[in-house]
Motif scaffolding. Structure first.
Motif, PDB file in Angstrom:
ATOM      1  N   SER A 222     -28.112  51.832 -43.866  1.00  0.00           N
ATOM      2  CA  SER A 222     -29.313  51.798 -44.725  1.00  0.00           C
ATOM      3  C   SER A 222     -30.238  50.717 -44.199  1.00  0.00           C
ATOM      4  O   SER A 222     -29.794  49.782 -43.526  1.00  0.00           O
ATOM      5  N   LYS A 223     -31.502  50.828 -44.558  1.00  0.00           N
ATOM      6  CA  LYS A 223     -32.519  49.910 -44.052  1.00  0.00           C
ATOM      7  C   LYS A 223     -32.119  48.448 -44.259  1.00  0.00           C
ATOM      8  O   LYS A 223     -32.224  47.615 -43.362  1.00  0.00           O
ATOM      9  N   GLU A 224     -31.617  48.140 -45.484  1.00  0.00           N
ATOM     10  CA  GLU A 224     -31.344  46.733 -45.811  1.00  0.00           C
ATOM     11  C   GLU A 224     -30.155  46.164 -45.030  1.00  0.00           C
ATOM     12  O   GLU A 224     -29.955  44.958 -44.980  1.00  0.00           O
ATOM     13  N   ASP A 225     -29.365  47.036 -44.416  1.00  0.00           N
ATOM     14  CA  ASP A 225     -28.218  46.534 -43.637  1.00  0.00           C
ATOM     15  C   ASP A 225     -28.547  46.310 -42.170  1.00  0.00           C
ATOM     16  O   ASP A 225     -27.707  45.856 -41.392  1.00  0.00           O
ATOM     17  N   ILE A 226     -29.763  46.652 -41.764  1.00  0.00           N
ATOM     18  CA  ILE A 226     -30.134  46.427 -40.354  1.00  0.00           C
ATOM     19  C   ILE A 226     -30.649  44.996 -40.208  1.00  0.00           C
ATOM     20  O   ILE A 226     -31.491  44.561 -40.990  1.00  0.00           O
ATOM     21  N   HIS A 227     -30.117  44.285 -39.247  1.00  0.00           N
ATOM     22  CA  HIS A 227     -30.633  42.940 -38.977  1.00  0.00           C
ATOM     23  C   HIS A 227     -30.414  42.600 -37.512  1.00  0.00           C
ATOM     24  O   HIS A 227     -29.508  43.150 -36.871  1.00  0.00           O
ATOM     25  N   PRO A 228     -31.226  41.702 -36.956  1.00  0.00           N
ATOM     26  CA  PRO A 228     -31.066  41.356 -35.540  1.00  0.00           C
ATOM     27  C   PRO A 228     -29.714  40.673 -35.313  1.00  0.00           C
ATOM     28  O   PRO A 228     -29.296  39.857 -36.130  1.00  0.00           O
ATOM     29  N   VAL A 229     -29.048  41.030 -34.205  1.00  0.00           N
ATOM     30  CA  VAL A 229     -27.746  40.412 -33.924  1.00  0.00           C
ATOM     31  C   VAL A 229     -27.900  39.074 -33.220  1.00  0.00           C
ATOM     32  O   VAL A 229     -27.000  38.247 -33.206  1.00  0.00           O
ATOM     33  N   PHE A 230     -29.070  38.853 -32.624  1.00  0.00           N
ATOM     34  CA  PHE A 230     -29.302  37.552 -31.967  1.00  0.00           C
ATOM     35  C   PHE A 230     -30.774  37.185 -32.082  1.00  0.00           C
ATOM     36  O   PHE A 230     -31.645  37.949 -31.666  1.00  0.00           O
TER      37      PHE A 230
ATOM     38  N   VAL B  95     -31.093  61.816 -28.926  1.00  0.00           N
ATOM     39  CA  VAL B  95     -31.376  60.612 -28.124  1.00  0.00           C
ATOM     40  C   VAL B  95     -30.831  59.383 -28.858  1.00  0.00           C
ATOM     41  O   VAL B  95     -30.101  58.560 -28.284  1.00  0.00           O
ATOM     42  N   LEU B  96     -31.150  59.271 -30.150  1.00  0.00           N
ATOM     43  CA  LEU B  96     -30.717  58.090 -30.905  1.00  0.00           C
ATOM     44  C   LEU B  96     -29.192  58.025 -30.999  1.00  0.00           C
ATOM     45  O   LEU B  96     -28.587  56.960 -30.793  1.00  0.00           O
ATOM     46  N   ALA B  97     -28.561  59.153 -31.271  1.00  0.00           N
ATOM     47  CA  ALA B  97     -27.094  59.152 -31.398  1.00  0.00           C
ATOM     48  C   ALA B  97     -26.444  58.769 -30.069  1.00  0.00           C
ATOM     49  O   ALA B  97     -25.428  58.064 -30.038  1.00  0.00           O
ATOM     50  N   THR B  98     -27.042  59.209 -28.972  1.00  0.00           N
ATOM     51  CA  THR B  98     -26.487  58.847 -27.653  1.00  0.00           C
ATOM     52  C   THR B  98     -26.588  57.339 -27.432  1.00  0.00           C
ATOM     53  O   THR B  98     -25.632  56.695 -26.996  1.00  0.00           O
ATOM     54  N   VAL B  99     -27.745  56.792 -27.767  1.00  0.00           N
ATOM     55  CA  VAL B  99     -27.932  55.345 -27.585  1.00  0.00           C
ATOM     56  C   VAL B  99     -26.927  54.572 -28.444  1.00  0.00           C
ATOM     57  O   VAL B  99     -26.284  53.626 -27.978  1.00  0.00           O
TER      58      VAL B  99
ATOM     59  N   ASN C 249     -31.473  47.144 -32.550  1.00  0.00           N
ATOM     60  CA  ASN C 249     -32.354  47.055 -33.694  1.00  0.00           C
ATOM     61  C   ASN C 249     -33.361  48.211 -33.745  1.00  0.00           C
ATOM     62  O   ASN C 249     -33.554  48.846 -34.775  1.00  0.00           O
ATOM     63  N   ARG C 250     -33.950  48.474 -32.591  1.00  0.00           N
ATOM     64  CA  ARG C 250     -34.944  49.552 -32.508  1.00  0.00           C
ATOM     65  C   ARG C 250     -34.304  50.892 -32.832  1.00  0.00           C
ATOM     66  O   ARG C 250     -34.854  51.710 -33.555  1.00  0.00           O
ATOM     67  N   SER C 251     -33.131  51.128 -32.254  1.00  0.00           N
ATOM     68  CA  SER C 251     -32.492  52.445 -32.408  1.00  0.00           C
ATOM     69  C   SER C 251     -32.085  52.671 -33.856  1.00  0.00           C
ATOM     70  O   SER C 251     -32.300  53.756 -34.411  1.00  0.00           O
ATOM     71  N   LEU C 252     -31.495  51.640 -34.478  1.00  0.00           N
ATOM     72  CA  LEU C 252     -31.080  51.809 -35.871  1.00  0.00           C
ATOM     73  C   LEU C 252     -32.299  51.977 -36.772  1.00  0.00           C
ATOM     74  O   LEU C 252     -32.291  52.784 -37.714  1.00  0.00           O
ATOM     75  N   SER C 253     -33.370  51.226 -36.468  1.00  0.00           N
ATOM     76  CA  SER C 253     -34.587  51.332 -37.295  1.00  0.00           C
ATOM     77  C   SER C 253     -35.165  52.740 -37.220  1.00  0.00           C
ATOM     78  O   SER C 253     -35.604  53.307 -38.228  1.00  0.00           O
ATOM     79  N   MET C 254     -35.142  53.319 -36.004  1.00  0.00           N
ATOM     80  CA  MET C 254     -35.660  54.686 -35.864  1.00  0.00           C
ATOM     81  C   MET C 254     -34.763  55.680 -36.617  1.00  0.00           C
ATOM     82  O   MET C 254     -35.257  56.624 -37.229  1.00  0.00           O
ATOM     83  N   LEU C 255     -33.450  55.433 -36.560  1.00  0.00           N
ATOM     84  CA  LEU C 255     -32.531  56.329 -37.270  1.00  0.00           C
ATOM     85  C   LEU C 255     -32.837  56.317 -38.770  1.00  0.00           C
ATOM     86  O   LEU C 255     -32.815  57.360 -39.431  1.00  0.00           O
ATOM     87  N   VAL C 256     -33.162  55.128 -39.289  1.00  0.00           N
ATOM     88  CA  VAL C 256     -33.489  55.021 -40.710  1.00  0.00           C
ATOM     89  C   VAL C 256     -34.839  55.688 -40.968  1.00  0.00           C
ATOM     90  O   VAL C 256     -34.999  56.470 -41.911  1.00  0.00           O
ATOM     91  N   LYS C 257     -35.811  55.398 -40.087  1.00  0.00           N
ATOM     92  CA  LYS C 257     -37.163  55.924 -40.290  1.00  0.00           C
ATOM     93  C   LYS C 257     -37.181  57.458 -40.270  1.00  0.00           C
ATOM     94  O   LYS C 257     -37.776  58.087 -41.130  1.00  0.00           O
TER      95      LYS C 257
END
Ligand code: MSP
Length: 527
Positions: A503-511, A450-454, A363-371
């Protein structure tokens, strides 16, 4: 790639509803099955229910219904529970299936014609719980069955016997020559001790005493005793026939692993092996005896009222799917050891591993990628990675091999810990490289790297966690545009592609964290 993988569970007695112990075994087996579905195109997973015998007959009578009605009702409860737990079996066999019954009769006849089954007057101690005759030496000091703590019945009958003693030496030899036949290996010694004084075994009961069984073709006064009926399910289900077996049988047999509980190891590693030898069939590659599950460190029992139904856990914690429960059960004990279920421990473990460590990381990594990059991956994020990033990717690929090796030895908990170890290493990589600081310092290429590696490692993590948590893994993979069903052999470190990832709206917690207040309020639904 492996040619094929055939695996089975024990088939459960249907005198009651499924409990968490039955569920433990089916979850372990489903995890092994899903793991191997990523290593072969030909995986076959068999489970089912064991429906004949005195126990079923008596339970049905006490409920005022016929044995068949009891079997239909309870067998369905097992199927429903396995559906709720995402147990993705290929076939569910019931020992009352006509195809099965017919072949069991033929198997019996074949062994009788061969002289391996003979008739004999016998008197012995019969334990209904075990559905077998016990050796007086195996009883407790008070003359009770050690597993069921009940006095066995004295039974005097003329029964058919299987000449197990004729195969004793061959069985001992096989166990000694194949150290990985019985898993975990410390159980092989127990079996070798039991083999010391093994005798021929009863394989039929008189119809008068046990009416609910498969008839012996040429002797209507006898019915085939539960174990020969039950054990044969492993071959009848895939088309064994003494007069000519199916293509499927030829392809799948011998079985790669029978997953069973430690209490029924003797039946599988001695009786079943003797029967297979008598039928001139190749032997199973492995017999994996898992440990038992206790509830809050106490043995489950109807009299203590602590029998927990697997679906009640999902209901109590209002879980959307079974992933967290599967993960918890699968990691509850090292290979072959006893495990425990407790509500508090469940909550803590799944919140820590699945929500805080793994879910948050994605979640954090995808959010940063969007930000920082509007959810896009640039060419330069994937090239000239730091030494540390290359090291992490190498570790991730290496983890696949380590996990495969654990599964080769049925070390399901151990494999999961390895995967969580990779999650922890990835979290550390994020902390050490602080992409938020890199962004602040406008080192955007480094930040993107860093983000792409994660995210690359997260693709591998989704593949590895898939057998345990198929829903979470699929959701992770979807957000990463990654194919979670990719075979382990085909996994590389170029899963993340240049272009818009999310996109931002497609990010959601998996658990979502298991709600602690809700869990504290939970009333255990008794099975
Ligand atoms: N019908 C026989 C198996 C025949 S296999 C050809 C039987 N049935 S059972 O319903 O009593 O048990 C089914 C499986 O569940 C067994 O492998 C048994 O070890 C397992 N478990 C039953 N209670 C258990 C726990 N409390 N914990 C873990 N597994 C347990 O035996």
């Amino acid at each position: 790639m492996i040619d094929k993988y055939y695996l089975t569970t024990a088939i459960d007695y249907v005198n009651g509803a499924p409990h968490i112990g039955h569920a433990y075994e089916k979850i372990l087996t489903d995890i092994i099955a899903r793991h191997y579905s990523l290593r072969t195109d030909n995986m076959f997973f068999l489970t089912g229910t064991d429906e004949h015998g005195i126990k079923i007959q008596k339970t049905a009578a006490s409920q005022g219904i016929t044995p068949k009605e009891l079997c239909d009702m309870n067998s369905q409860k097992f199927k429903d529970a396995w559906k709720a737990l995402d147990i993705n079996y290929n076939k569910f066999i019931r020992t009352t299936d006509q195809d099965h019954e017919k072949i069991v009769q033929k198997i019996f006849q074949k062994l009788k014609d061969k002289g391996d089954i003979y008739k004999h007057e016998y008197e012995g101690w019969y334990c209904q719980g075990c559905e077998c005759f016990l050796n007086p030496k195996d009883l407790t000091e008070d003359g009770l069955c050690p597993d069921h703590q009940k006095k066995p019945d004295i039974v005097k009958e003329e029964n058919y016997f299987f000449k197990l003693s004729a195969y004793k030496n061959a069985i001992i030899k096989h166990i000694k020559e194949h150290p990985d036949f019985i898993v975990p290996s410390f159980r092989a010694n127990e079996v070798l001790n039991q083999l010391e004084d093994i005798q021929d075994i009863s394989v039929s009961r008189s119809k008068e005493n046990v009416g609910w069984g498969i008839d012996i073709l040429d002797d209507p006064n006898q019915s085939i005793y539960v174990w020969i009926d039950a054990l044969s399910n492993y071959i009848t289900a895939i088309g064994y026939d003494p007069d000519g077996s199916s293509e499927q049988f030829k392809q799948l047999w011998p079985v790669d692993v029978h997953v069973i509980g430690k209490d029924i190891l003797k039946f599988h590693s001695i009786y079943w092996i003797g029967i297979l030898m008598a039928l001139d069939l190749p032997l199973p590659k492995h017999i994996f005896a898992h440990g038992w599950i206790t509830i809050d460190e106490t043995k489950m029992s109807k009299s203590l009222g602590n029998v927990v139904s697997p679906t009640s856990v999902l209901e109590n914690f209002e879980l959307q799917n079974a992933d967290a429960f599967r993960y918890y059960m699968a990691t509850s004990a090292p290979c072959g050891r006893d495990g425990n279920y407790s509500d508090i421990d469940f909550k803590e473990k799944v919140n820590a591993h699945l929500a805080n460590s793994m879910g948050n990381l994605l979640n954090r990594s995808l959010s940063m990628l969007v930000k920082y990059f509007d959810g896009g991956i640039k060419e330069e994020f994937l090239n000239n990675r730091s030494k540390e990033a290359e090291g992490l990717l190498k570790t991730a690929l290496g983890t696949i091999k380590i996990v495969e090796n654990h599964f080769n030895h049925f070390e399901i908990q151990e494999a999961a810990l390895e995967i969580i170890g990779l999650v922890d290493a990835t979290n550390k990589f994020v902390t050490d490289n602080a992409p938020w600081t890199l962004a602040k310092e406008e080192k955007m290429t480094e930040c993107g790297q860093v983000l792409a590696t994660v995210l690359e490692v997260m693709c591998i993590i989704s593949s590895l966690i898939y057998p345990y948590c198929p829903n979470i893994a699929s959701d992770m993979a979807k957000q990463l545009c990654y194919d979670v069903m990719k075979k382990y052999d085909d996994i590389t470190t170029d899963n993340i592609k240049v272009g818009k990832l999310i996109s931002k709206e497609d990010i959601h917690p998996v658990f979502l964290r298991v709600d602690s207040e809700l869990a504290d309020k939970s009333e255990k639904v008794k099975a």
